[in-house]
Design a protein around this motif. Sequence first.
Motif, PDB file in Angstrom:
ATOM      1  N   HIS A 121      10.456 -29.762  -8.374  1.00 19.09           N
ATOM      2  CA  HIS A 121      11.900 -29.951  -8.481  1.00 19.09           C
ATOM      3  C   HIS A 121      12.624 -28.711  -7.979  1.00 19.09           C
ATOM      4  O   HIS A 121      12.198 -27.575  -8.219  1.00 19.09           O
ATOM      5  N   TYR A 122      13.708 -28.931  -7.262  1.00 22.42           N
ATOM      6  CA  TYR A 122      14.630 -27.867  -6.853  1.00 22.42           C
ATOM      7  C   TYR A 122      16.039 -28.298  -7.257  1.00 22.42           C
ATOM      8  O   TYR A 122      16.395 -29.469  -7.139  1.00 22.42           O
ATOM      9  N   ASN A 123      16.855 -27.346  -7.691  1.00 23.22           N
ATOM     10  CA  ASN A 123      18.258 -27.648  -7.951  1.00 23.22           C
ATOM     11  C   ASN A 123      18.976 -27.885  -6.637  1.00 23.22           C
ATOM     12  O   ASN A 123      18.805 -27.124  -5.668  1.00 23.22           O
ATOM     13  N   SER A 124      19.784 -28.937  -6.599  1.00 23.72           N
ATOM     14  CA  SER A 124      20.472 -29.283  -5.354  1.00 23.72           C
ATOM     15  C   SER A 124      21.870 -28.675  -5.333  1.00 23.72           C
ATOM     16  O   SER A 124      22.371 -28.179  -6.343  1.00 23.72           O
ATOM     17  N   THR A 125      22.491 -28.775  -4.174  1.00 27.56           N
ATOM     18  CA  THR A 125      23.882 -28.334  -4.032  1.00 27.56           C
ATOM     19  C   THR A 125      24.853 -29.488  -4.255  1.00 27.56           C
ATOM     20  O   THR A 125      26.055 -29.315  -4.105  1.00 27.56           O
ATOM     21  N   ASP A 126      24.343 -30.662  -4.618  1.00 22.47           N
ATOM     22  CA  ASP A 126      25.190 -31.817  -4.903  1.00 22.47           C
ATOM     23  C   ASP A 126      26.246 -31.438  -5.942  1.00 22.47           C
ATOM     24  O   ASP A 126      25.957 -30.769  -6.935  1.00 22.47           O
ATOM     25  N   VAL A 127      27.469 -31.886  -5.716  1.00 26.53           N
ATOM     26  CA  VAL A 127      28.585 -31.452  -6.553  1.00 26.53           C
ATOM     27  C   VAL A 127      28.390 -31.842  -8.017  1.00 26.53           C
ATOM     28  O   VAL A 127      28.857 -31.148  -8.924  1.00 26.53           O
ATOM     29  N   ARG A 128      27.718 -32.968  -8.264  1.00 28.52           N
ATOM     30  CA  ARG A 128      27.445 -33.374  -9.640  1.00 28.52           C
ATOM     31  C   ARG A 128      26.099 -32.852 -10.135  1.00 28.52           C
ATOM     32  O   ARG A 128      25.730 -33.094 -11.290  1.00 28.52           O
ATOM     33  N   GLY A 129      25.353 -32.208  -9.267  1.00 21.70           N
ATOM     34  CA  GLY A 129      24.060 -31.685  -9.683  1.00 21.70           C
ATOM     35  C   GLY A 129      22.961 -32.728  -9.714  1.00 21.70           C
ATOM     36  O   GLY A 129      21.966 -32.568 -10.418  1.00 21.70           O
ATOM     37  N   ILE A 130      23.128 -33.815  -8.961  1.00 19.51           N
ATOM     38  CA  ILE A 130      22.098 -34.855  -8.914  1.00 19.51           C
ATOM     39  C   ILE A 130      20.977 -34.403  -7.989  1.00 19.51           C
ATOM     40  O   ILE A 130      21.205 -34.040  -6.842  1.00 19.51           O
ATOM     41  N   ASP A 131      19.750 -34.462  -8.497  1.00 16.34           N
ATOM     42  CA  ASP A 131      18.597 -33.951  -7.761  1.00 16.34           C
ATOM     43  C   ASP A 131      17.575 -35.046  -7.484  1.00 16.34           C
ATOM     44  O   ASP A 131      17.567 -36.099  -8.113  1.00 16.34           O
ATOM     45  N   VAL A 132      16.680 -34.737  -6.533  1.00 19.44           N
ATOM     46  CA  VAL A 132      15.460 -35.514  -6.339  1.00 19.44           C
ATOM     47  C   VAL A 132      14.296 -34.679  -6.846  1.00 19.44           C
ATOM     48  O   VAL A 132      14.403 -33.462  -7.000  1.00 19.44           O
ATOM     49  N   ALA A 133      13.169 -35.336  -7.096  1.00 14.92           N
ATOM     50  CA  ALA A 133      11.996 -34.613  -7.589  1.00 14.92           C
ATOM     51  C   ALA A 133      10.755 -35.447  -7.326  1.00 14.92           C
ATOM     52  O   ALA A 133      10.832 -36.628  -6.956  1.00 14.92           O
ATOM     53  N   LEU A 134       9.601 -34.823  -7.532  1.00 14.68           N
ATOM     54  CA  LEU A 134       8.324 -35.519  -7.413  1.00 14.68           C
ATOM     55  C   LEU A 134       7.511 -35.263  -8.669  1.00 14.68           C
ATOM     56  O   LEU A 134       7.390 -34.120  -9.116  1.00 14.68           O
ATOM     57  N   LEU A 135       6.974 -36.340  -9.242  1.00 15.76           N
ATOM     58  CA  LEU A 135       6.065 -36.253 -10.369  1.00 15.76           C
ATOM     59  C   LEU A 135       4.679 -36.644  -9.879  1.00 15.76           C
ATOM     60  O   LEU A 135       4.540 -37.544  -9.054  1.00 15.76           O
ATOM     61  N   TYR A 136       3.659 -35.972 -10.377  1.00 18.16           N
ATOM     62  CA  TYR A 136       2.304 -36.260  -9.903  1.00 18.16           C
ATOM     63  C   TYR A 136       1.302 -36.033 -11.027  1.00 18.16           C
ATOM     64  O   TYR A 136       1.447 -35.125 -11.845  1.00 18.16           O
ATOM     65  N   GLN A 137       0.310 -36.881 -11.087  1.00 21.28           N
ATOM     66  CA  GLN A 137      -0.767 -36.689 -12.049  1.00 21.28           C
ATOM     67  C   GLN A 137      -1.689 -35.590 -11.526  1.00 21.28           C
ATOM     68  O   GLN A 137      -2.239 -35.686 -10.429  1.00 21.28           O
ATOM     69  N   LYS A 138      -1.839 -34.566 -12.314  1.00 26.79           N
ATOM     70  CA  LYS A 138      -2.569 -33.381 -11.868  1.00 26.79           C
ATOM     71  C   LYS A 138      -4.028 -33.683 -11.558  1.00 26.79           C
ATOM     72  O   LYS A 138      -4.636 -33.013 -10.720  1.00 26.79           O
ATOM     73  N   LYS A 139      -4.590 -34.684 -12.194  1.00 23.15           N
ATOM     74  CA  LYS A 139      -5.990 -35.024 -11.931  1.00 23.15           C
ATOM     75  C   LYS A 139      -6.163 -35.712 -10.577  1.00 23.15           C
ATOM     76  O   LYS A 139      -7.282 -35.786 -10.057  1.00 23.15           O
ATOM     77  N   ALA A 140      -5.058 -36.215 -10.007  1.00 25.30           N
ATOM     78  CA  ALA A 140      -5.141 -36.946  -8.745  1.00 25.30           C
ATOM     79  C   ALA A 140      -4.599 -36.172  -7.558  1.00 25.30           C
ATOM     80  O   ALA A 140      -5.133 -36.273  -6.446  1.00 25.30           O
ATOM     81  N   PHE A 141      -3.542 -35.394  -7.787  1.00 25.71           N
ATOM     82  CA  PHE A 141      -2.832 -34.762  -6.673  1.00 25.71           C
ATOM     83  C   PHE A 141      -2.606 -33.290  -6.965  1.00 25.71           C
ATOM     84  O   PHE A 141      -2.242 -32.919  -8.089  1.00 25.71           O
ATOM     85  N   THR A 142      -2.797 -32.458  -5.935  1.00 22.45           N
ATOM     86  CA  THR A 142      -2.567 -31.017  -6.058  1.00 22.45           C
ATOM     87  C   THR A 142      -1.603 -30.561  -4.966  1.00 22.45           C
ATOM     88  O   THR A 142      -1.943 -30.613  -3.776  1.00 22.45           O
ATOM     89  N   PRO A 143      -0.386 -30.162  -5.307  1.00 26.50           N
ATOM     90  CA  PRO A 143       0.537 -29.653  -4.282  1.00 26.50           C
ATOM     91  C   PRO A 143       0.006 -28.378  -3.634  1.00 26.50           C
ATOM     92  O   PRO A 143      -0.543 -27.507  -4.312  1.00 26.50           O
ATOM     93  N   ILE A 144       0.178 -28.282  -2.331  1.00 24.69           N
ATOM     94  CA  ILE A 144      -0.194 -27.074  -1.584  1.00 24.69           C
ATOM     95  C   ILE A 144       1.066 -26.314  -1.177  1.00 24.69           C
ATOM     96  O   ILE A 144       1.127 -25.086  -1.274  1.00 24.69           O
ATOM     97  N   SER A 145       2.064 -27.039  -0.703  1.00 25.37           N
ATOM     98  CA  SER A 145       3.334 -26.405  -0.337  1.00 25.37           C
ATOM     99  C   SER A 145       4.481 -27.336  -0.674  1.00 25.37           C
ATOM    100  O   SER A 145       4.348 -28.563  -0.599  1.00 25.37           O
ATOM    101  N   THR A 146       5.615 -26.755  -1.079  1.00 28.61           N
ATOM    102  CA  THR A 146       6.811 -27.531  -1.405  1.00 28.61           C
ATOM    103  C   THR A 146       8.022 -26.828  -0.809  1.00 28.61           C
ATOM    104  O   THR A 146       8.047 -25.592  -0.727  1.00 28.61           O
ATOM    105  N   SER A 147       9.012 -27.605  -0.403  1.00 32.65           N
ATOM    106  CA  SER A 147      10.228 -27.007   0.153  1.00 32.65           C
ATOM    107  C   SER A 147      11.386 -27.979   0.012  1.00 32.65           C
ATOM    108  O   SER A 147      11.199 -29.196  -0.018  1.00 32.65           O
ATOM    109  N   SER A 148      12.586 -27.417  -0.083  1.00 23.78           N
ATOM    110  CA  SER A 148      13.810 -28.194  -0.211  1.00 23.78           C
ATOM    111  C   SER A 148      14.660 -27.961   1.033  1.00 23.78           C
ATOM    112  O   SER A 148      14.806 -26.816   1.491  1.00 23.78           O
ATOM    113  N   HIS A 149      15.242 -29.037   1.586  1.00 23.65           N
ATOM    114  CA  HIS A 149      15.912 -28.947   2.879  1.00 23.65           C
ATOM    115  C   HIS A 149      17.334 -29.480   2.788  1.00 23.65           C
ATOM    116  O   HIS A 149      17.562 -30.650   2.464  1.00 23.65           O
ATOM    117  N   GLU A 150      18.289 -28.613   3.076  1.00 21.22           N
ATOM    118  CA  GLU A 150      19.701 -28.959   2.966  1.00 21.22           C
ATOM    119  C   GLU A 150      20.123 -29.960   4.028  1.00 21.22           C
ATOM    120  O   GLU A 150      19.699 -29.880   5.187  1.00 21.22           O
TER     121      GLU A 150
END
Length: 348
Positions: A121-150
């Motif tokens: 999760h990253y905090n967005s610049t949306d005026v109301r603070g509405i964000d997107v995010a990703l949830l993942y089961q740790k036993k199945a998926f391992t993030p390697i890199s994450t980034s937020s793009h304006e």
Amino acid sequence: MNCLKIAFIGLFFMVFLNTNAQDKKFKIHTVAFYNLENLFDTINDTSKLDEYSPMMELKTDKGPVYKKKIRNMARVIADIGKDVSENSPSIIGVCEVENKAVLEDLVNDSLLVDKDYGIVHYNSTDVRGIDVALLYQKKAFTPISTSSHELKIYNADTNKRVYTREQLLVSGKLEDETIHLIVNHWPSRRGGEAKSRPKRVAAAKLSKHLLDSLQMIDPYAKVFIMGDLNDNPNNASVKKILKAKPSKKLGLKGIYNPYINFYKNGIGTTAYRDAWSLFDQIMITKPLLEKDYSSFQFYKAGIYNKNYIITKNGAYKGYPLRSFGYHGFNNGFSDHFPVYIYLIKEVP
């Protein structure tokens, strides 16, 4: 009609897997997306306009309502894909969340806590603070890199910057295979579809740029583009900018959108003024469409619209049973149905 069609599709999944079980065994993962409809906490954040969220507009009982909202969202997530995979989604993109804290409350609900979901999760610049995010089961998926793009877009009348949701890019390992996920919540149709269209076209161009960057490094990259696009599969943003196709016969860098055919059949994820829209979509790249199941491949797509998340009567009968309405909290779920796809891999 819509519910019957999707119920039949779900039955077909089960038949296919069961009839092949005597010859072949498959691992299966569900990848999903869900608009959580204003999952806001009860704390007023003075740095954004969260006081305009339905949760903050409630005059009383915010605490119990928030807890019920969390439970309702957890119930749906726990159920998506379970009929086939016997598990909740291994990976699920979400939108309309206020902050990481609400996501922590969500994944720690008793219906989900044993799944051990991680959060990107990253905090967005949306005026109301509405964000997107990703949830993942740790036993199945391992993030390697994450980034937020304006997404830098401007009001056509005033030329002032419009602050909206960023796009989330997560690369990681699904078991031992590298995949990439782009999570979106494109600008709304406020002001009218035509007037707001350039904003979603700009959002599509950003997603395409992220995809091109991944494919430049690896033309065989397995990429998922998911989100509430506020556009249907036949709109310019999806059809002309992303060039997503309904056929699996694609060039190496092509994009397959299984939701085009759902839309042609009159099936949607959200409804307004007696018309269905299919704003919530998951698209994938060609390397997820191979017939060699020695690696994870696309199997089927679906829309999760079980009976308990559908409005039973009244003017909105058949619509998604939303959390918030004109009279406060409806004890519902979301104004969008979740979408999901199954990935399968043959077990030697």
